[in-house]
Scaffold this motif. Structure first.
Motif, mmCIF file in Angstrom:
data_model
loop_
_atom_site.group_PDB
_atom_site.id
_atom_site.type_symbol
_atom_site.label_atom_id
_atom_site.label_comp_id
_atom_site.label_asym_id
_atom_site.label_seq_id
_atom_site.Cartn_x
_atom_site.Cartn_y
_atom_site.Cartn_z
ATOM 1 N N ASN A 299 94.283 101.874 150.237
ATOM 2 C CA ASN A 299 93.704 101.067 151.308
ATOM 3 C C ASN A 299 93.384 99.652 150.830
ATOM 4 O O ASN A 299 93.551 98.677 151.570
ATOM 5 C CB ASN A 299 92.443 101.736 151.850
ATOM 6 N N PHE A 300 92.916 99.536 149.596
ATOM 7 C CA PHE A 300 92.615 98.211 149.044
ATOM 8 C C PHE A 300 93.905 97.410 148.889
ATOM 9 O O PHE A 300 93.967 96.233 149.261
ATOM 10 C CB PHE A 300 91.907 98.346 147.704
ATOM 11 N N ARG A 301 94.931 98.042 148.338
ATOM 12 C CA ARG A 301 96.217 97.359 148.163
ATOM 13 C C ARG A 301 96.782 96.916 149.511
ATOM 14 O O ARG A 301 97.323 95.807 149.643
ATOM 15 C CB ARG A 301 97.216 98.290 147.470
ATOM 16 N N LYS A 302 96.668 97.769 150.513
ATOM 17 C CA LYS A 302 97.174 97.443 151.851
ATOM 18 C C LYS A 302 96.457 96.216 152.400
ATOM 19 O O LYS A 302 97.080 95.309 152.968
ATOM 20 C CB LYS A 302 96.986 98.645 152.774
ATOM 21 N N MET A 303 95.134 96.179 152.224
ATOM 22 C CA MET A 303 94.338 95.047 152.706
ATOM 23 C C MET A 303 94.732 93.757 151.996
ATOM 24 O O MET A 303 94.923 92.709 152.635
ATOM 25 C CB MET A 303 92.846 95.326 152.485
ATOM 26 N N ILE A 304 94.881 93.838 150.672
ATOM 27 C CA ILE A 304 95.217 92.655 149.871
ATOM 28 C C ILE A 304 96.641 92.194 150.157
ATOM 29 O O ILE A 304 96.918 90.998 150.309
ATOM 30 C CB ILE A 304 95.024 92.949 148.375
ATOM 31 N N ASP A 305 97.589 93.132 150.230
ATOM 32 C CA ASP A 305 98.981 92.776 150.500
ATOM 33 C C ASP A 305 99.122 92.120 151.875
ATOM 34 O O ASP A 305 99.909 91.178 152.061
ATOM 35 C CB ASP A 305 99.876 94.013 150.448
ATOM 36 N N LYS A 306 98.372 92.612 152.835
ATOM 37 C CA LYS A 306 98.438 92.058 154.179
ATOM 38 C C LYS A 306 97.975 90.611 154.200
ATOM 39 O O LYS A 306 98.523 89.777 154.933
ATOM 40 C CB LYS A 306 97.584 92.897 155.130
ATOM 41 N N GLU A 307 96.991 90.294 153.366
ATOM 42 C CA GLU A 307 96.433 88.943 153.367
ATOM 43 C C GLU A 307 97.142 87.998 152.417
ATOM 44 O O GLU A 307 97.381 86.828 152.741
ATOM 45 C CB GLU A 307 94.937 89.001 152.993
ATOM 46 N N PHE A 308 97.510 88.486 151.228
ATOM 47 C CA PHE A 308 98.061 87.605 150.197
ATOM 48 C C PHE A 308 99.563 87.801 149.960
ATOM 49 O O PHE A 308 100.160 87.109 149.140
ATOM 50 C CB PHE A 308 97.321 87.818 148.877
ATOM 51 N N GLY A 309 100.161 88.756 150.629
ATOM 52 C CA GLY A 309 101.557 89.055 150.363
ATOM 53 C C GLY A 309 101.655 90.091 149.262
ATOM 54 O O GLY A 309 100.707 90.324 148.510
ATOM 55 N N PRO A 310 102.811 90.745 149.149
ATOM 56 C CA PRO A 310 102.969 91.803 148.140
ATOM 57 C C PRO A 310 102.854 91.245 146.726
ATOM 58 O O PRO A 310 103.213 90.095 146.471
ATOM 59 C CB PRO A 310 104.366 92.354 148.420
ATOM 60 N N ALA A 311 102.349 92.072 145.840
ATOM 61 C CA ALA A 311 102.223 91.648 144.445
ATOM 62 C C ALA A 311 103.593 91.471 143.822
ATOM 63 O O ALA A 311 104.565 92.119 144.219
ATOM 64 C CB ALA A 311 101.422 92.697 143.668
ATOM 65 N N GLY B 95 102.070 88.643 154.195
ATOM 66 C CA GLY B 95 101.516 87.558 153.411
ATOM 67 C C GLY B 95 101.350 86.272 154.146
ATOM 68 O O GLY B 95 100.318 85.969 154.715
ATOM 69 N N LYS B 96 102.452 85.481 154.192
ATOM 70 C CA LYS B 96 102.343 84.117 154.667
ATOM 71 C C LYS B 96 101.897 84.034 156.115
ATOM 72 O O LYS B 96 101.072 83.213 156.478
ATOM 73 C CB LYS B 96 103.682 83.406 154.478
ATOM 74 N N GLU B 97 102.447 84.910 156.964
ATOM 75 C CA GLU B 97 102.097 84.806 158.369
ATOM 76 C C GLU B 97 100.643 85.156 158.596
ATOM 77 O O GLU B 97 99.937 84.516 159.355
ATOM 78 C CB GLU B 97 102.995 85.720 159.197
ATOM 79 N N SER B 98 100.169 86.214 157.925
ATOM 80 C CA SER B 98 98.767 86.571 158.094
ATOM 81 C C SER B 98 97.867 85.543 157.464
ATOM 82 O O SER B 98 96.753 85.326 157.895
ATOM 83 C CB SER B 98 98.494 87.957 157.480
ATOM 84 N N GLY B 99 98.365 84.877 156.416
ATOM 85 C CA GLY B 99 97.550 83.854 155.768
ATOM 86 C C GLY B 99 97.254 82.704 156.693
ATOM 87 O O GLY B 99 96.244 82.031 156.569
ATOM 88 N N LYS B 100 98.158 82.459 157.655
ATOM 89 C CA LYS B 100 97.938 81.355 158.581
ATOM 90 C C LYS B 100 96.726 81.593 159.445
ATOM 91 O O LYS B 100 96.110 80.666 159.928
ATOM 92 C CB LYS B 100 99.171 81.174 159.467
#
Length: 319
Positions: free
Chosen positions: A267-279, A293-298
């Protein structure tokens, strides 16, 4: 005896009686003066004592006094009054903000299950992390364990950012973290037990002295005054810029500790990947990168892609 002698004797006796009465009156007057004088002095003394007592009662004590003490900032801090704890690769473009309270049981659960994943992201340079440490549980549950532990964390941070991270993990560990209703961390001895798990802090005389003397108590109070910063009043909370990140809840069903930890990390990885893009190195495709990543970052709000600005200040009460 002649009448003359008899009269003389009586006269002498009356004179002695009169003289004795005069002396007695003088002694009585002196006694009254002494009593009155003593009463006045005693009254002044009592009034002085009462005044002194009132002054003492109104003087700040404990953590109130700490808030007015000279500020000693731990090394490796930034921002107003050193309340900006920013850890990670300075070259990392993104900043994740993490809000915690040392006595918080949910924070302890997060650290015990997912703390290592957070540290890995910091080490990999995926983002920097700004820690804002609250102490509100002291007020809710009573006690001073959050504040006392935060002073100790300040002492660890003064040693190094690595020591701070390791010590925070030890304080949240299943081995040492108490029930939030038990104010165990109000005792310096308990804080030092957990510190023995950290090589940089074990048998570190300067660290121990700072813990026992409350060297960073004033800094702790300045950190405490940040409660409500960016509207955050609960822990743990994660922000990217002004955007609050939310993890999926773990289903309430019977599972082993290992299964629970695995779900927490996912769940933590999913949250982070959604916001910052995949590692990096995960093999995620270009489309996944755009989506998570990029789209959600906007949509991250002010400073969403850049995190906090360099040298951001912490005006107390800013929300």
């Amino acid at each position: 005896m002649s009448n003359r002698n008899s009269q003389a004797a009586k006269s002498a006796a009356r004179e002695r009686i009169r003289a004795e009465r005069e002396r007695q009156k003088k002694r009585d007057r002196m006694r009254r003066q002494l009593v009155v004088g003593a009463s006045v002095v005693g009254g002044l003394a009592v009034a002085g004592a009462i005044g002194f007592g009132i002054v003492k009662l109104t003087e700040p004590t404990g953590w109130e006094a700490a808030a007015e003490a000279p500020l000693v900032k731990p090394a490796h801090t930034q921002g107003k009054n050193g309340t900006e704890i920013l850890i990670g690769d300075p070259k990392a473009k993104e900043t994740l903000e993490v809000f915690e309270d040392v006595r918080c049981p949910t924070c302890a659960s997060f650290e015990q299950t997912t703390g290592a994943e957070l540290l890995k992201n910091i080490k990999d340079g995926r983002f920097k992390v700004r820690f804002t440490m609250y102490t509100f549980i002291d007020g809710m549950a009573g006690g001073e364990g959050s504040k006392n532990a935060l002073n100790a964390l300040g002492a660890a941070l003064n040693v190094s950012p690595e020591a701070f991270l390791k010590y925070k993990s030890a304080l949240y560990s299943e081995k040492y973290h108490p029930d939030e209703r038990e104010d165990l961390y109000a005792k310096d001895s308990e804080l030092l037990k957990a510190a023995a798990e950290v090589p940089e802090l074990k048998n570190n005389a300067a660290f121990e002295k700072a813990v026992k003397n409350g060297t960073y108590d004033r800094w702790t109070m300045d950190m405490t005054a940040l409660f409500g910063r960016k509207g955050v009043e609960g822990t743990p909370t994660f922000l990217h810029g002004d955007k609050k990140l939310v993890m999926d809840e773990i289903p309430r069903r019977r599972m082993t500790p290992e299964q629970y930890r695995e779900l927490a990390v996912q769940n933590f990885r999913k949250m982070i990947d959604k916001e910052f893009g995949p590692a990096k190195g995960t093999g995620a495709g270009k489309d996944a990168g755009k989506e998570s990543g990029k789209e959600s970052g906007k949509g991250s709000g002010a400073g969403g892609e850049k995190g906090i600005r360099e040298g951001e200040k912490d005006p107390t009460g800013t929300r």
